[in-house]
Design a protein around this motif. Structure first.
Motif, PDB file in Angstrom:
ATOM      1  N   LYS A 223       0.948 -14.767  -6.111  1.00  0.00           N
ATOM      2  CA  LYS A 223      -0.364 -14.303  -5.635  1.00  0.00           C
ATOM      3  C   LYS A 223      -0.249 -13.038  -4.777  1.00  0.00           C
ATOM      4  CE  LYS A 223      -2.546 -18.899  -5.584  1.00  0.00           C
ATOM      5  NZ  LYS A 223      -3.478 -18.628  -6.690  1.00  0.00           N
ATOM      6  N   ASP A 224       0.964 -12.738  -4.318  1.00  0.00           N
ATOM      7  CA  ASP A 224       1.167 -11.585  -3.449  1.00  0.00           C
ATOM      8  C   ASP A 224       2.130 -10.567  -4.063  1.00  0.00           C
ATOM      9  OD1 ASP A 224      -0.391 -12.451  -1.070  1.00  0.00           O
ATOM     10  OD2 ASP A 224       1.047 -14.092  -1.069  1.00  0.00           O
ATOM     11  N   ALA A 225       2.379 -10.690  -5.358  1.00  0.00           N
ATOM     12  CA  ALA A 225       3.303  -9.767  -6.013  1.00  0.00           C
ATOM     13  C   ALA A 225       2.862  -8.327  -5.785  1.00  0.00           C
ATOM     14  CB  ALA A 225       3.373 -10.074  -7.510  1.00  0.00           C
ATOM     15  N   GLY A 226       3.787  -7.514  -5.308  1.00  0.00           N
ATOM     16  CA  GLY A 226       3.475  -6.118  -5.020  1.00  0.00           C
ATOM     17  C   GLY A 226       2.816  -5.893  -3.684  1.00  0.00           C
ATOM     18  N   HIS A 227       2.547  -6.992  -2.937  1.00  0.00           N
ATOM     19  CA  HIS A 227       1.845  -6.874  -1.652  1.00  0.00           C
ATOM     20  C   HIS A 227       2.425  -7.869  -0.639  1.00  0.00           C
ATOM     21  CE1 HIS A 227      -1.166  -4.395  -3.665  1.00  0.00           C
ATOM     22  NE2 HIS A 227      -1.194  -5.311  -4.625  1.00  0.00           N
ATOM     23  N   ALA A 242       5.771  -8.003   8.388  1.00  0.00           N
ATOM     24  CA  ALA A 242       6.801  -7.673   7.408  1.00  0.00           C
ATOM     25  C   ALA A 242       6.653  -6.202   7.026  1.00  0.00           C
ATOM     26  CB  ALA A 242       6.681  -8.574   6.185  1.00  0.00           C
ATOM     27  N   PRO A 243       7.189  -5.302   7.842  1.00  0.00           N
ATOM     28  CA  PRO A 243       7.052  -3.869   7.562  1.00  0.00           C
ATOM     29  C   PRO A 243       7.778  -3.480   6.276  1.00  0.00           C
ATOM     30  CG  PRO A 243       7.777  -4.265   9.832  1.00  0.00           C
ATOM     31  CD  PRO A 243       7.912  -5.552   9.095  1.00  0.00           C
ATOM     32  N   ASP A 282      10.283  -4.096   0.085  1.00  0.00           N
ATOM     33  CA  ASP A 282      10.314  -3.147  -1.030  1.00  0.00           C
ATOM     34  C   ASP A 282       9.348  -3.676  -2.085  1.00  0.00           C
ATOM     35  OD1 ASP A 282      10.833  -1.654  -3.316  1.00  0.00           O
ATOM     36  OD2 ASP A 282      13.002  -1.592  -2.985  1.00  0.00           O
ATOM     37  N   GLU A 283       8.157  -3.087  -2.112  1.00  0.00           N
ATOM     38  CA  GLU A 283       7.124  -3.606  -3.008  1.00  0.00           C
ATOM     39  C   GLU A 283       7.428  -3.330  -4.483  1.00  0.00           C
ATOM     40  OE1 GLU A 283       5.373  -5.688  -1.665  1.00  0.00           O
ATOM     41  OE2 GLU A 283       4.218  -5.022   0.077  1.00  0.00           O
ATOM     42  N   SER A 284       8.347  -2.414  -4.764  1.00  0.00           N
ATOM     43  CA  SER A 284       8.741  -2.228  -6.162  1.00  0.00           C
ATOM     44  C   SER A 284       9.491  -3.448  -6.670  1.00  0.00           C
ATOM     45  CB  SER A 284       9.612  -0.975  -6.311  1.00  0.00           C
ATOM     46  OG  SER A 284      10.898  -1.149  -5.743  1.00  0.00           O
ATOM     47  N   LEU A 285      10.128  -4.191  -5.766  1.00  0.00           N
ATOM     48  CA  LEU A 285      10.806  -5.444  -6.132  1.00  0.00           C
ATOM     49  C   LEU A 285       9.836  -6.616  -6.090  1.00  0.00           C
ATOM     50  CD1 LEU A 285      14.184  -5.031  -4.192  1.00  0.00           C
ATOM     51  CD2 LEU A 285      13.754  -4.641  -6.621  1.00  0.00           C
ATOM     52  N   THR A 286       9.002  -6.682  -5.050  1.00  0.00           N
ATOM     53  CA  THR A 286       8.088  -7.820  -4.946  1.00  0.00           C
ATOM     54  C   THR A 286       7.066  -7.831  -6.080  1.00  0.00           C
ATOM     55  OG1 THR A 286       6.332  -6.818  -3.577  1.00  0.00           O
ATOM     56  CG2 THR A 286       8.293  -7.630  -2.440  1.00  0.00           C
ATOM     57  N   SER A 287       6.785  -6.656  -6.645  1.00  0.00           N
ATOM     58  CA  SER A 287       5.809  -6.589  -7.736  1.00  0.00           C
ATOM     59  C   SER A 287       6.293  -7.312  -8.983  1.00  0.00           C
ATOM     60  CB  SER A 287       5.494  -5.130  -8.078  1.00  0.00           C
ATOM     61  OG  SER A 287       6.642  -4.462  -8.577  1.00  0.00           O
TER      62      SER A 287
END
Length: 410
Positions: A223-227, A242-243, A282-287
């Motif tokens: 639900k929070d992928a990329g964010h 979480a900066p 690193d939102e490129s990974l969390t996405s």
């Protein structure tokens, strides 16, 4: 290729104005907490011990192939005697890709197009007392969220029970055990059962030692992928902010909220150094932590293939995506978000089990050591180095089998 976890001589975990710790000195950097709070953090020591990844594209391609026959796959069909006196369980002899279940006659391999996960079965079994439902963070009442984080703070204040290398508190007893066992619990067949066992220990310690009356929450990271940086638990009221990773590739100490000024003493890697609780999202990974990725892993009917995909897939992307402390394999439990993250991993495994309880509830596979040749069996012993009594793999395969007694809210 599965990673190995060789001991690495690391420098101090804090960059900025911090002096480097001499390699292999074993001595902590003794610095006032206030000097750690606002610092940026060199991520090199954490990332050098990071998690190996498989790409979502590779996971999808693997899911579209028939599962290979694993001669070391072990399972007991649901409803049979699971264990007591049967050694390591029965090997799935004769069960090759495309074969049918002896119990049901249904195809044994899952379809590549895995349906949306269904709610967990919530009927407790005989011997399953004190049933608890693990709720996704968004579904947990605010008072229960606060009770959970206050219980964690309690563990951070309580003294170590002793005999846990590097530990300065009861919280770090948990971290130390994970660090010391790292090569035995990652990239091996017992990865999922051991971490399920570890979560149950964490939950029981919160209840018994810090008067926590709630249930361990889980975090639906899809639900929070990329964010991830704006996920609802990362606030001053709960787990701290979480900066994102800075433009020059550094992390940031948690500098506000309940966990402001938290100093950890275990890690990175096999070291014992004073360093702040830090994050570097690193939102490129969390996405990549998406439901599609989870489905690709859960499309495997073979436990070994599913486990490998899950460990190097959503699990690894979640760790590396939060970064800093969470990005270090050995000492990642130092970040409280570890336990919500691993409940997500456990949830995904439970969904996989529920899809074909007859054949999957007690299915295990893989080897006991990285690159080894000794297969994991249901009688393989899981240890927590004395935090709680050892158990066997079979004891934790069913989340409502008696030793464990919980289910997920969806």
């Amino acid at each position: 290729m599965r990673a190995s976890f060789a001991t690495t001589a690391l420098c101090g975990a804090i960059a900025a104005s911090a002096a480097a710790l001499p390699p292999n000195s074993g001595l902590p950097i003794l610095r006032p907490i206030e000097e750690l709070v606002d610092e940026l953090v060199d991520l090199t020591p954490f990332e050098s011990g990071g998690f190996e990844l498989i790409s979502p594209q590779q996971a999808k391609a693997d899911a579209e192939k028939p599962d290979h026959f694993d001669p070391f796959q072990v399972f007991w069909p649901h409803g049979h005697d699971h264990g007591h006196g049967h050694g390591g369980g029965g090997k799935a002899a004769g069960h090759k890709p495309g074969s049918t279940s002896q119990a049901t006659g249904a195809p044994e391999l899952a379809s590549p197009a895995t349906p949306t996960p269904t709610p967990a079965v919530v009927t407790p079994k005989k011997g399953c007392s004190g049933f608890r439902e693990r709720k996704e963070w968004r579904n947990v009442p605010d008072a229960d969220k606060l009770a959970f984080v206050n219980a964690i703070k309690c563990l951070m204040r309580n003294p170590s029970a002793g005999n846990y290398p590097g530990s300065k508190s009861r919280w770090e007893d948990l971290v130390s055990v994970h660090q010391q066992l790292t090569p035995k619990i990652h990239m091996v067949g017992q990865f999922l059962p051991w971490h399920r066992y570890y979560l149950s220990i964490f939950e029981s310690i919160l209840r018994q030692e810090c008067s926590f009356n709630g249930t361990l929450p889980w975090w639906d990271e899809t639900k929070d992928a990329g964010h991830f940086s704006t996920a609802p638990m990362f606030t001053d009221a709960y787990l701290g902010r979480a900066p994102v990773k800075t433009n020059d590739g550094r992390g940031t100490c948690v500098n506000s909220g309940l966990f402001k000024g938290t100093v950890l003493h275990i890690g990175p890697g096999s070291n014992f150094t004073d360093h702040c609780l830090s994050r570097a999202v690193d939102e490129s990974l969390t996405s990549e932590v998406t439901m599609d990725f989870v489905k690709s892993c859960n499309a495997h009917a073979n436990y070994t293939n599913m486990e490998s995909c899950a460990e190097m897939g959503p699990h690894a992307y979640g760790h590396n995506g939060i970064g800093a402390v969470m990005g270090d394999v050995a000492s990642s439990p130092g970040d409280p978000s570890f336990f919500l993250h691993h409940a997500f991993v456990d949830h995904n495994w439970r969904i996989w089990q529920n899809k074909d309880v007859e054949n999957r509830l007690y299915q295990i596979g893989g080897f006991t050591t990285q690159g080894g040749n000794t297969p994991v069996t249901l009688d393989y012993v899981l240890t927590s180095n004395g935090l709680r009594p050892d158990v066997k793999v079979r004891d934790v395969m069913d989340t409502m089998g008696g030793y464990l007694c919980y289910a997920y809210d969806y």
